[in-house]
Motif scaffolding. Structure first.
Motif, short mmCIF file in Angstrom:
data_model
loop_
_atom_site.label_atom_id
_atom_site.label_comp_id
_atom_site.label_asym_id
_atom_site.label_seq_id
_atom_site.Cartn_x
_atom_site.Cartn_y
_atom_site.Cartn_z
N ARG A 76 0.82 -1.21 0.00
CA ARG A 76 0.00 0.00 0.00
C ARG A 76 0.86 1.26 0.00
O ARG A 76 2.03 1.25 0.38
CB ARG A 76 -0.93 0.02 1.21
N ASP A 77 0.25 2.32 -0.44
CA ASP A 77 0.84 3.65 -0.37
C ASP A 77 0.63 4.17 1.04
O ASP A 77 -0.51 4.40 1.46
CB ASP A 77 0.15 4.56 -1.40
N GLN A 78 1.69 4.33 1.81
CA GLN A 78 1.55 4.73 3.21
C GLN A 78 0.90 6.10 3.35
O GLN A 78 0.25 6.39 4.37
CB GLN A 78 2.92 4.72 3.89
N GLN A 79 1.04 6.93 2.33
CA GLN A 79 0.41 8.26 2.38
C GLN A 79 -1.06 8.22 2.00
O GLN A 79 -1.80 9.15 2.29
CB GLN A 79 1.16 9.22 1.43
N ARG A 80 -1.47 7.13 1.36
CA ARG A 80 -2.85 6.97 0.93
C ARG A 80 -3.18 5.48 0.97
O ARG A 80 -3.17 4.80 -0.04
CB ARG A 80 -3.03 7.53 -0.48
N PRO A 81 -3.47 4.94 2.15
CA PRO A 81 -3.53 3.49 2.34
C PRO A 81 -4.62 2.76 1.57
O PRO A 81 -4.59 1.53 1.50
CB PRO A 81 -3.76 3.36 3.86
N SER A 82 -5.56 3.49 1.00
CA SER A 82 -6.61 2.82 0.23
C SER A 82 -6.16 2.46 -1.18
O SER A 82 -6.91 1.83 -1.92
CB SER A 82 -7.85 3.72 0.14
N ARG A 83 -4.95 2.87 -1.56
CA ARG A 83 -4.45 2.53 -2.89
C ARG A 83 -3.08 1.86 -2.79
O ARG A 83 -2.39 1.95 -1.78
CB ARG A 83 -4.35 3.77 -3.77
N MET A 84 -2.71 1.20 -3.87
CA MET A 84 -1.41 0.55 -3.95
C MET A 84 -0.34 1.59 -4.25
O MET A 84 -0.58 2.56 -4.97
CB MET A 84 -1.45 -0.51 -5.07
N LEU A 85 0.85 1.38 -3.69
CA LEU A 85 1.97 2.24 -4.00
C LEU A 85 2.22 2.18 -5.51
O LEU A 85 2.31 1.08 -6.08
CB LEU A 85 3.21 1.77 -3.24
N PRO A 86 2.31 3.32 -6.18
CA PRO A 86 2.48 3.28 -7.64
C PRO A 86 3.64 2.40 -8.11
O PRO A 86 3.53 1.74 -9.15
CB PRO A 86 2.71 4.75 -7.99
N ALA A 87 4.72 2.34 -7.36
CA ALA A 87 5.85 1.51 -7.77
C ALA A 87 5.51 0.03 -7.78
O ALA A 87 6.16 -0.76 -8.47
CB ALA A 87 7.05 1.77 -6.86
N ASP A 126 2.31 -1.08 -8.42
CA ASP A 126 1.07 -1.22 -9.17
C ASP A 126 1.37 -1.66 -10.61
O ASP A 126 2.23 -1.07 -11.28
CB ASP A 126 0.35 0.13 -9.17
N SER A 127 0.65 -2.67 -11.09
CA SER A 127 0.82 -3.10 -12.48
C SER A 127 0.27 -2.09 -13.47
O SER A 127 0.58 -2.15 -14.66
CB SER A 127 0.11 -4.44 -12.69
N GLY A 128 -0.58 -1.20 -12.98
CA GLY A 128 -1.21 -0.21 -13.85
C GLY A 128 -2.72 -0.28 -13.83
O GLY A 128 -3.39 0.69 -14.20
N ASP A 129 -3.28 -1.40 -13.35
CA ASP A 129 -4.74 -1.48 -13.27
C ASP A 129 -5.25 -1.15 -11.87
O ASP A 129 -6.45 -1.17 -11.62
CB ASP A 129 -5.25 -2.84 -13.72
N HIS A 130 -4.33 -0.86 -10.94
CA HIS A 130 -4.63 -0.44 -9.57
C HIS A 130 -5.25 -1.54 -8.71
O HIS A 130 -5.62 -1.29 -7.56
CB HIS A 130 -5.54 0.80 -9.55
#
Length: 407
Positions: free
Chosen positions: A365-376, A378-382
């Motif tokens: 997860r993105d620690q700054q925004r835990p509801s999403r995957m860290l972009p690094a 992420d495959s691109g489909d989230h």
């Protein structure tokens, strides 16, 4: 002592000029340990399901990669979802070469109760006789299967994230050349598991889940799914702690009802408990129940998890819970669904009902925004990690938790 043929590791140049791990016939030597106690362990496995393959008097060359090494390879073939009985009259296993080829000198016939032919009724599976020899860890094998006549619905694995091959009509299982294998496919056919004999302290781990365990959006043919990478981590440890890893993920799978494959509750016995010498199952399911609003409260998923834990424990199998990864920005996401995900994850982490926990959510997860995957990651489909995300998931597993022992 009389020597017998064994399969030993060597490096052989494939036609393309690259070096590949090959299995070559050599006499038994001092590296073997006759008389040592062994168990049968799953070195590779997949979750059987119905595929869209249409096969009649053809050979499928399934490309698979082992995890732990061992001896006396056995091949499990499944017709669990077949529409009719199927007869396989030619099954061979060898080291995969370039493309659809098999490394010269490694292809060997597989038998079933001493016969070169076997008929498998709908809903059934068969386990081959042992193929004497050594199977190296992390070796890529070709399992070639010729089916007699029209196969009907083909059991296998629809999204294998590996390129296998379908031949022109006829029995080409013995062929070392890949010339007859004109059609690539990313599905596998009939082969469900590879079983080897290993020292008795070596057991099987089953990764049980949906598309994220199945490795969706990982690089095809590169073995970058998180269970593949977990197997590599295990093999970096001292040999007595090695474990075989089987991947029972099905893309789109759900805990609570059938959809893409049978529900996790319906297939748990076949895909986990029936596998050889299973010590631990790592369960990561639920995101598709949330996405499709099958689960509308945390209790919906928690009740199903408890059933899997209870059934595993009744068979002496440890059950490790994997938290559900975030997917904000992906299909069918909403804040309300994410609240349920967070509540379920909190229960997985704190309830104490699992034997251990792998916090896959925290790993990607993105620690700054835990509801999403860290972009690094992420495959691109989230929704699905890419190769780096799968690596982070594999790194999150505490290997000590896989060595759990039930009383």
């Amino acid at each position: 002592m009389t020597s017998r043929p064994l399969l030993r590791t060597s490096l052989v140049a494939a036609a393309a000029g690259v070096l590949v791990v090959a299995l070559t016939l050599l006499p038994q030597d001092a590296t073997s340990s006759p008389g040592a106690a062994t168990d049968q362990v799953g070195t590779w496995g997949t979750a059987a399901d119905a595929t869209s393959l249409a096969l009649a008097d053809q050979t499928v060359r399934n490309i698979v990669r082992t995890s732990v090494g061992g001896t006396n390879l056995r091949v499990s073939l499944s017709n669990a979802f077949g529409s009719r009985a199927v007869t396989f009259d030619s099954v061979w296993a060898g080291t995969a070469g370039a493309g659809a080829a098999v490394v010269a000198g490694t292809n060997r016939r597989v038998t079933f109760s001493g016969s070169t032919s076997v008929t498998v009724p709908p809903g059934a599976e068969v386990l081959s006789d042992p193929l004497p020899g050594e199977v190296p860890a992390l070796s890529t094998l070709a399992v070639s299967i010729h089916v007699v006549g029209d196969a009907g619905t083909v059991s296998g694995h629809r999204l294998a994230h590996q390129t296998s091959w379908v031949s022109t009509p006829g029995d080409h299982a013995q062929d070392e050349s890949g010339t007859a294998y004109a059609t690539p496919t990313t599905s596998s056919a009939w082969v469900e598991a590879l079983v080897v004999e290993a020292p008795e302290q070596v057991d099987t781990v089953v990764a049980f889940g949906d598309s994220i365990t199945d490795g969706d959006r990982s690089t095809t043919g590169a073995n970058r799914r998180w269970p593949d990478l977990l197997a590599e981590r295990i093999l970096q440890q001292p040999a007595p702690t090695h474990l075989g890893v089987m991947n029972a993920g099905i893309s789109g799978n759900r805990l609570l009802n059938d959809g893409s494959g049978q529900s996790a509750q319906a297939r748990f016995d076949r895909d986990v408990l029936a596998q050889p010498d299973v010590r631990t199952a790592v369960v990561m399911e639920g995101v598709n129940d949330l996405r499709w609003e099958i689960a509308t409260t945390p209790a919906d998923l928690i009740t199903a998890y408890r059933q899997l834990v209870a059934r595993g424990h009744a068979r002496g199998v440890c059950v490790v819970g994997g938290t559900i990864t975030p997917w904000e920005g992906g299909s069918r996401w909403s804040p309300a669904k994410d609240e349920i995900r967070e509540a379920v994850n909190a229960w997985i982490r704190t309830s104490g009902e699992f034997d251990a926990v792998v916090d896959f959510d925290a790993a990607v997860r993105d620690q700054q925004r835990p509801s999403r995957m860290l972009p690094a990651h992420d495959s691109g489909d989230h929704l699905h990690p890419g190769d780096t995300g799968y690596a982070a998931m594999a790194a999150a597993v505490d290997l000590r938790d896989l060595e759990c022992r039930r009383p």
